[in-house]
Design a protein around this motif. Structure first.
Motif, PDB file in Angstrom:
ATOM      1  N   LYS A 119     -31.620  11.981  79.090  1.00 26.96           N
ATOM      2  CA  LYS A 119     -30.337  12.072  78.388  1.00 26.96           C
ATOM      3  C   LYS A 119     -30.176  13.452  77.744  1.00 26.96           C
ATOM      4  N   THR A 120     -31.243  13.920  77.123  1.00 24.64           N
ATOM      5  CA  THR A 120     -31.203  15.219  76.454  1.00 24.64           C
ATOM      6  C   THR A 120     -31.062  16.352  77.468  1.00 24.64           C
ATOM      7  N   GLN A 121     -31.793  16.269  78.562  1.00 28.49           N
ATOM      8  CA  GLN A 121     -31.697  17.310  79.592  1.00 28.49           C
ATOM      9  C   GLN A 121     -30.299  17.356  80.189  1.00 28.49           C
ATOM     10  N   LEU A 122     -29.688  16.209  80.418  1.00 25.61           N
ATOM     11  CA  LEU A 122     -28.324  16.162  80.937  1.00 25.61           C
ATOM     12  C   LEU A 122     -27.352  16.768  79.928  1.00 25.61           C
ATOM     13  N   TRP A 123     -27.525  16.435  78.652  1.00 24.17           N
ATOM     14  CA  TRP A 123     -26.683  16.993  77.595  1.00 24.17           C
ATOM     15  C   TRP A 123     -26.818  18.515  77.558  1.00 24.17           C
ATOM     16  N   MET A 124     -28.062  18.991  77.678  1.00 23.77           N
ATOM     17  CA  MET A 124     -28.312  20.442  77.647  1.00 23.77           C
ATOM     18  C   MET A 124     -27.638  21.132  78.841  1.00 23.77           C
ATOM     19  N   GLU A 125     -27.705  20.516  80.014  1.00 19.55           N
ATOM     20  CA  GLU A 125     -27.058  21.087  81.205  1.00 19.55           C
ATOM     21  C   GLU A 125     -25.549  21.187  81.003  1.00 19.55           C
ATOM     22  N   LYS A 126     -24.946  20.126  80.498  1.00 26.69           N
ATOM     23  CA  LYS A 126     -23.498  20.131  80.249  1.00 26.69           C
ATOM     24  C   LYS A 126     -23.137  21.190  79.212  1.00 26.69           C
ATOM     25  N   SER A 127     -23.938  21.256  78.149  1.00 25.04           N
ATOM     26  CA  SER A 127     -23.699  22.229  77.094  1.00 25.04           C
ATOM     27  C   SER A 127     -23.807  23.658  77.630  1.00 25.04           C
ATOM     28  N   SER A 128     -24.831  23.910  78.433  1.00 26.41           N
ATOM     29  CA  SER A 128     -25.030  25.260  78.994  1.00 26.41           C
ATOM     30  C   SER A 128     -23.925  25.638  79.968  1.00 26.41           C
ATOM     31  N   ALA A 129     -23.346  24.658  80.637  1.00 24.39           N
ATOM     32  CA  ALA A 129     -22.237  24.942  81.545  1.00 24.39           C
ATOM     33  C   ALA A 129     -21.004  25.405  80.767  1.00 24.39           C
ATOM     34  N   ILE A 130     -20.850  24.887  79.558  1.00 20.58           N
ATOM     35  CA  ILE A 130     -19.690  25.263  78.739  1.00 20.58           C
ATOM     36  C   ILE A 130     -19.961  26.547  77.971  1.00 20.58           C
ATOM     37  N   VAL A 131     -21.115  26.607  77.326  1.00 17.88           N
ATOM     38  CA  VAL A 131     -21.472  27.789  76.533  1.00 17.88           C
ATOM     39  C   VAL A 131     -22.877  28.235  76.893  1.00 17.88           C
ATOM     40  N   PRO A 132     -22.993  29.046  77.937  1.00 21.11           N
ATOM     41  CA  PRO A 132     -24.331  29.520  78.314  1.00 21.11           C
ATOM     42  C   PRO A 132     -24.919  30.404  77.225  1.00 21.11           C
ATOM     43  N   LYS A 133     -26.233  30.536  77.258  1.00 18.92           N
ATOM     44  CA  LYS A 133     -26.890  31.427  76.308  1.00 18.92           C
ATOM     45  C   LYS A 133     -26.378  32.839  76.505  1.00 18.92           C
ATOM     46  N   ARG A 134     -26.566  33.673  75.526  1.00 21.62           N
ATOM     47  CA  ARG A 134     -26.000  35.019  75.508  1.00 21.62           C
ATOM     48  C   ARG A 134     -26.282  35.807  76.781  1.00 21.62           C
ATOM     49  N   SER A 135     -27.510  35.826  77.268  1.00 23.11           N
ATOM     50  CA  SER A 135     -27.845  36.608  78.455  1.00 23.11           C
ATOM     51  C   SER A 135     -27.072  36.112  79.673  1.00 23.11           C
ATOM     52  N   ALA A 136     -26.864  34.799  79.776  1.00 26.04           N
ATOM     53  CA  ALA A 136     -26.110  34.245  80.900  1.00 26.04           C
ATOM     54  C   ALA A 136     -24.628  34.588  80.778  1.00 26.04           C
ATOM     55  N   ARG A 137     -24.112  34.631  79.543  1.00 28.57           N
ATOM     56  CA  ARG A 137     -22.701  35.009  79.341  1.00 28.57           C
ATOM     57  C   ARG A 137     -22.479  36.448  79.737  1.00 28.57           C
ATOM     58  N   LYS A 138     -23.396  37.335  79.344  1.00 24.00           N
ATOM     59  CA  LYS A 138     -23.267  38.751  79.697  1.00 24.00           C
ATOM     60  C   LYS A 138     -23.287  38.927  81.206  1.00 24.00           C
ATOM     61  N   LYS A 139     -24.185  38.227  81.861  1.00 22.65           N
ATOM     62  CA  LYS A 139     -24.305  38.305  83.312  1.00 22.65           C
ATOM     63  C   LYS A 139     -23.004  37.848  83.968  1.00 22.65           C
ATOM     64  N   LYS A 140     -22.429  36.792  83.451  1.00 22.31           N
ATOM     65  CA  LYS A 140     -21.192  36.246  83.997  1.00 22.31           C
ATOM     66  C   LYS A 140     -20.059  37.254  83.849  1.00 22.31           C
ATOM     67  N   ARG A 141     -19.940  37.841  82.674  1.00 23.81           N
ATOM     68  CA  ARG A 141     -18.882  38.828  82.434  1.00 23.81           C
ATOM     69  C   ARG A 141     -19.090  40.069  83.274  1.00 23.81           C
ATOM     70  N   GLY A 142     -20.332  40.452  83.410  1.00 24.68           N
ATOM     71  CA  GLY A 142     -20.644  41.648  84.190  1.00 24.68           C
ATOM     72  C   GLY A 142     -20.249  41.518  85.648  1.00 24.68           C
ATOM     73  N   ASN A 143     -20.229  40.313  86.179  1.00 24.60           N
ATOM     74  CA  ASN A 143     -19.850  40.088  87.570  1.00 24.60           C
ATOM     75  C   ASN A 143     -18.351  39.892  87.718  1.00 24.60           C
ATOM     76  N   GLY A 144     -17.631  39.949  86.623  1.00 18.00           N
ATOM     77  CA  GLY A 144     -16.185  39.801  86.682  1.00 18.00           C
ATOM     78  C   GLY A 144     -15.716  38.370  86.910  1.00 18.00           C
ATOM     79  N   VAL A 145     -16.595  37.443  86.727  1.00 21.19           N
ATOM     80  CA  VAL A 145     -16.219  36.042  86.927  1.00 21.19           C
ATOM     81  C   VAL A 145     -15.408  35.585  85.721  1.00 21.19           C
ATOM     82  N   ASN A 146     -14.266  34.969  85.990  1.00 17.45           N
ATOM     83  CA  ASN A 146     -13.448  34.455  84.898  1.00 17.45           C
ATOM     84  C   ASN A 146     -14.172  33.344  84.175  1.00 17.45           C
TER      85      ASN A 146
END
Length: 142
Positions: A76-103
């Protein structure tokens, strides 16, 4: 054979009794060493739960109800964490996403609200992820 199974189960319960209690799992086992009060207010780390579940799977030849409940809580916790990370990834993942120009996708208010509400039912240490969700909620819907 039954004595061996009983011994395995009792040893596992002695090792993980305080964790079982900290997870809010009902348990009829009562240790003689006062372990039920050790770390009672300490937040449960996911790694602790993973260790206990892994130990139960490898060290006990029967399924203990408490170990099954811990495994379900871990899933249950792992599923919650996956859903949470899909909405608000950790900082390094957010930077990577922005760097690739992904909306960056705007998530529905209901999805974020549901995750925030569900967090109250998870007795594990998910404070950082919950805080990111709350920030996203206030930024997205203000």
């Amino acid at each position: 054979k039954i004595n061996r199974i009983n011994s395995q189960a009792e040893e596992w319960m002695m090792n993980y009794f305080s964790l079982v209690k900290r997870c809010g799992i009902e348990c009829s086992y009562s240790p003689n060493n006062g372990a039920d009060e050790i770390g009672a207010d300490k937040a449960v780390k996911i790694a602790e739960l993973e260790e206990a579940v892994s130990s139960a799977e490898s060290d006990i030849s029967v399924d203990l109800e408490e170990a099954i409940e811990m495994k379900d809580l871990l899933k249950k916790t792992q599923l919650w964490m996956e859903k949470s990370s899909a909405i608000v990834p950790k900082r390094s993942a957010r930077k990577k996403k922005r760097g690739n120009g992904v909306n960056e996708e705007k998530h529905k208010m209901m999805e974020i609200s549901n995750l925030i509400e569900e967090a109250a039912t998870i007795p594990l240490d998910i404070a950082d992820e919950l805080e990111r969700l709350k920030i996203e909620h206030s930024v997205t819907f203000s």
